[in-house]
Design a protein around this motif. Structure first.
Motif, mmCIF file in Angstrom:
data_model
loop_
_atom_site.group_PDB
_atom_site.id
_atom_site.type_symbol
_atom_site.label_atom_id
_atom_site.label_comp_id
_atom_site.label_asym_id
_atom_site.label_seq_id
_atom_site.Cartn_x
_atom_site.Cartn_y
_atom_site.Cartn_z
ATOM 1 N N ASN A 231 5.333 -26.355 -58.229
ATOM 2 C CA ASN A 231 5.214 -25.224 -57.315
ATOM 3 C C ASN A 231 5.728 -25.611 -55.925
ATOM 4 O OD1 ASN A 231 3.128 -23.898 -55.127
ATOM 5 N ND2 ASN A 231 3.904 -22.425 -56.611
ATOM 6 N N ALA A 232 5.373 -26.821 -55.511
ATOM 7 C CA ALA A 232 5.772 -27.263 -54.165
ATOM 8 C C ALA A 232 7.293 -27.279 -54.040
ATOM 9 C CB ALA A 232 5.187 -28.645 -53.883
ATOM 10 N N MET B 149 8.651 -23.723 -53.931
ATOM 11 C CA MET B 149 8.345 -23.077 -52.652
ATOM 12 C C MET B 149 9.164 -23.676 -51.506
ATOM 13 S SD MET B 149 6.496 -20.474 -53.002
ATOM 14 C CE MET B 149 5.979 -20.171 -51.303
ATOM 15 N N ALA B 150 9.452 -24.985 -51.601
ATOM 16 C CA ALA B 150 10.226 -25.628 -50.531
ATOM 17 C C ALA B 150 11.605 -24.984 -50.410
ATOM 18 C CB ALA B 150 10.351 -27.119 -50.804
ATOM 19 N N LEU C 292 12.197 -21.786 -50.715
ATOM 20 C CA LEU C 292 12.045 -20.340 -50.492
ATOM 21 C C LEU C 292 13.207 -19.725 -49.693
ATOM 22 C CD1 LEU C 292 10.291 -17.792 -50.941
ATOM 23 C CD2 LEU C 292 9.068 -18.364 -48.844
ATOM 24 N N PRO C 293 13.654 -20.357 -48.610
ATOM 25 C CA PRO C 293 14.741 -19.730 -47.835
ATOM 26 C C PRO C 293 16.028 -19.556 -48.641
ATOM 27 C CG PRO C 293 13.683 -21.470 -46.559
ATOM 28 C CD PRO C 293 13.156 -21.588 -47.960
#
Ligand SMILES: Cc1cc2nc3c(=O)[nH]c(=O)nc-3n(C[C@H](O)[C@H](O)[C@H](O)COP(=O)(O)OP(=O)(O)OC[C@H]3O[C@@H](n4cnc5c(N)ncnc54)[C@H](O)[C@@H]3O)c2cc1C
Ligand code: SF4
Lengths: 529, 179
Positions: A358-359, A362-363, A365-366
């Protein structure tokens, strides 16, 4: 830049707006028309009936939040403005169901896409559901009127990068795509429509039909839940409401009884059938709450080298209907392709995975783009469909059962989305499913999609379009209401919200609801006045 | 600490419609008894009880692994617990009850070990054991466990990523300043 809080100013100027959580005594009220729900259907109706000189009261169970409260924070918006604090889901937990719950209803937090009802849907209703009077032609003036009322126009500004992916991918592949019309005026392209528009640019009910209603002397009662209707000799006798606390969660013990000449339910799908079920309204053919549809959605994520910044910009501006009507209305299930805005908490719940997985997702995301496919449920006998049930405390829950027919469409949609994403230049694509992860080639992605075990709790599914459950039909054996939204068994009761649709719409539903509620209100005036 | 009786009955679960045929026997065996757990909320919280907090303090770091450097963790964990409590306060009463019943299952001495593989105190459980428990629940054929796992993860993620302290990790600059 100071943004004026139109609604708050109106309240200060003396609009009749009442907060039921503050009531210290039970109340007994009498009006011409009481409308349950202040969302798309309820507020549109309220404006038209008030303008015709009727004394109208709108009852809303959610809280009152206005532009100065909207801080663009996921932390508070979901808990305060959504049904069940954003935790509404299908009974088996397989599908998250998003609906609004505040003054303005789902229009307060929706993403502003505004489509006319597809003609194929209206024809299907006439052919298969004995609906009369709702053709492309009869609805045209009502679409035009509501488009003008709500500033609906194709988005004139360049799409944000998240939406641009659909356009680029479809152009490369020769697929259809088009620009989405939005109900906004002076939109700042912030991208926070789902948390309440802080600029009053979104032409939600909070800044349009509700102010017009109140300005003309209509009244609003909020933090009051319509609990049940009582009946006498084939008519509604009274509406009983329960006052809620400031959170809109627990009842305070105070009751409000409302008598009216005509009663209109516009609590939205799931909630409107629930009022009828709690009231044990006459339902000789056991139709109420059945055939509830969701446009259930599956997702495909993609990472790009360039930044997408999917949290900023008009959330929805490009769509593709390439796969929507390929086999006609009643053939293999079609789907509409769009994107959701991705703010961190929302993105994290969709992207899934825990710990490092997940990390890492999510890292990025941009650089993440997300596409979704809205299944056009309800047109084929083998389609998935839902049934509203009551829990022991009287609150509703939707038992929505997926079918193989629907899963087949979702598998096709995973393929379509991955193909478009790679064609648009995606580095990696992730069909959002527990058994999949980001992959770098289309061939590998296709192989994985073909092998996915398509089941709830494996594929991540959501819905923001709840429809049906009080279907229209001239035939009382097929519909809860007639083709003008009047209840077949109770002549002084109407339904004016998304629950009247006999199938899903096959497009984002708000404009269908506005237009149909406006048309029904006009019809009702011919009876009432 | 006062001890009260929690009615974690089999019927309660059936009503919530969570249980598939396969889980019936499991739930019957494990919940057919009235258990003794505290229902007192922990100080500073409206809904979370001390046993929930002990469990979450063990489980959340496993879910959040890889998202922050160790020195930020205690503050982020505390903020997540506050956020989960706030979210519980805004759930419908029935969804809240369901969530607290899930926490009961995870903390009740009778059900905890057999359902999660974590025997004894949560604080003593290794991250691997907790990871295994989450994976097993996710992959299970039993809808009840799938749903329970999904619920824990959703609560955890919403609480974490809605806080500004997490935004740097995911490259989110935050909402624009409207002045
Ligand atoms: C996140 C999100 C994004 C969306 N984006 C789009 C989009 O871009 N385009 C589009 O066309 N559609 C979109 N939709 C869907 C659209 O907003 C809804 O379909 C539409 O608003 C439904 O109108 P309605 O009148 O049926 O109900 P709602 O607008 O939901 O209003 C119903 C109101 O009734 C209240 N109520 C319910 N029960 C009771 C009761 N018992 N007593 C008192 N009050 C009650 C509710 O609290 C609610 O405020 C979106 C929805 C969501 C959640
Ligand atoms: S994108 Fe436009 S309508 Fe949506 S929140 Fe921002 S300003 Fe409002």
């Amino acid at each position: 830049m100071a943004i004026s809080d139109v609604f708050l100013e109106g309240v200060q100027a003396g609009w009749q707006v009442h907060n039921a959580s503050l009531f210290e005594k039970d109340q007994q009220l009498e009006v011409d028309v009481v409308i349950v729900g202040s969302g798309a259907g309820g507020a549109t109706t309220a404006e038209i009936l008030t303008a015709a000189g009727l004394r109208v009261l709108v009852v809303e169970e959610g809280p009152l939040r206005t532009s100065s409260d909207f801080k663009m924070q996921e932390a508070t918006a979901y808990a305060e403005l959504y049904q069940e604090g954003m935790a509404r889901m299908s009974k088996d937990g397989g599908i998250s169901i998003m609906q609004g719950r505040a003054v303005g209803g789902s229009t307060l937090i929706n993403w502003t896409s505004s489509f006319r009802t597809p003609p194929a849907t209206l024809e299907h209703w006439a052919d298969k559901h004995e609906v009369s009077g709702l053709s492309e032609q009869t609805l045209k003036p009502w679409f035009e009127r509501m488009e003008k009322r709500l500033g609906i126009e194709p988005w004139p500004i360049a799409a944000n990068a998240n939406n641009e992916v659909i356009k680029r991918g479809c152009q490369t592949l020769g697929y259809d795509w088009a620009v989405i019309p939005r109900n906004v005026r002076d939109c700042l392209s912030l991208g926070f429509c789902g948390m309440g528009c802080p600029a009053n640019a979104k032409q939600s009910m909070l800044v349009t039909c509700l102010p017009a209603t109140l300005q003309q002397g209509g009244e609003l009662l909020y933090l009051a839940r319509a609990e049940r209707l009582t009946f006498k000799q084939g008519r509604v006798e009274q509406l009983e409401c329960l006052a809620l606390d400031a959170r809109g969660v627990e009842t305070t013990g105070k009751r409000i009884a409302i008598k009216a000449k005509h009663y209109i339910l516009a609590g939205g799908a799931i909630n409107t059938p629930a009022i009828l079920l709690r009231s044990q309204a006459p339902d000789p053919y056991k139709l109420c709450g059945k055939r509830t549809f969701l446009h259930p959605v599956n997702f495909s994520a993609a990472q790009f080298v360039d930044e997408i910044n999917p949290f900023y910009g008009a959330p929805q501006s490009i769509y593709s209907d390439h796969f929507q009507w390929q086999e006609g209305a009643a053939g293999a299930m079609g789907y509409k392709l769009e994107v959701p805005p991705l703010h961190p908490a929302f993105a994290a719940t969709i992207l899934g995975g825990k710990g490092q997985v997940n990390a890492q997702r999510m890292a990025k995301l941009p650089n993440t783009h997300m596409m979704l496919a809205l299944m056009r449920d309800g047109f084929h006998p083998a389609s998935a469909s839902g049934k509203v049930e009551l829990r022991s405390d009287g609150s509703p829950v939707l038992d929505y059962q997926m079918t193989d027919f629907t899963w087949q469409a979702m598998r096709r949609a995973y393929h379509s989305m991955a193909e478009i994403q790679f064609a648009a230049g995606a580095e990696k694509v992730f069909p959002v499913h527990n058994q999949a992860d980001y992959m770098t080639s289309l061939a590998e992605t296709q192989r994985v999609i073909d092998g996915l075990d398509l089941a709830i709790h494996r594929a991540r599914l959501g819905s923001a379009h709840v429809m049906g459950g009080c279907a229209l039909s001239d035939n009382p054996k097929q519909g809860v209401t007639n083709s003008w939204g009047v209840h077949h068994q109770l002549e002084n009761l109407s339904v004016h919200d998304g629950s009247v649709f006999p199938t899903s719409i096959g497009a984002n539903p708000q404009l269908s609801i506005y237009a149909i509620a406006a048309l029904f209100s006009d019809q009702l005036l011919k009876i009432c006045v | 600490m006062p001890i009260t009786t929690s009615k974690l009955t089999r019927r309660g679960f059936l009503k919530l419609g969570l249980v598939t045929g396969a889980t019936l026997s499991l739930v019957g065996v494990t919940l057919g008894v009235t258990s003794w757990v505290t229902n007192q909320t922990a100080s500073g919280f409206s809904y979370l009880r001390s046993q929930d907090i002990a469990m979450l303090k063990a489980v959340l770091p496993v879910i959040y692994a890889g998202t922050s450097n160790p020195e930020n963790q205690p503050a982020q964990l505390a903020a997540s617990l506050t956020m989960i409590d706030y979210n519980l306060a805004h759930l419908s009463p029935s969804m809240r009850k369901l969530t607290l019943q899930l926490f009961d299952l995870l903390t009740n001495p009778i059900t905890q070990g057999s359902l999660t593989g974590v025997w004894g105190a949560w604080s003593a459980a290794s991250p691997e054991t907790i990871q295994n428990f989450l994976n097993r629940w996710q992959a299970s054929r039993w809808t009840l466990l799938n749903q329970g796992q999904a619920a824990i993860l959703q609560l955890a993620r919403l609480a974490f990523y809605s806080q500004p302290s997490s935004w740097q990790i995911c490259g989110y600059p935050g909402p624009p300043n409207l002045g």
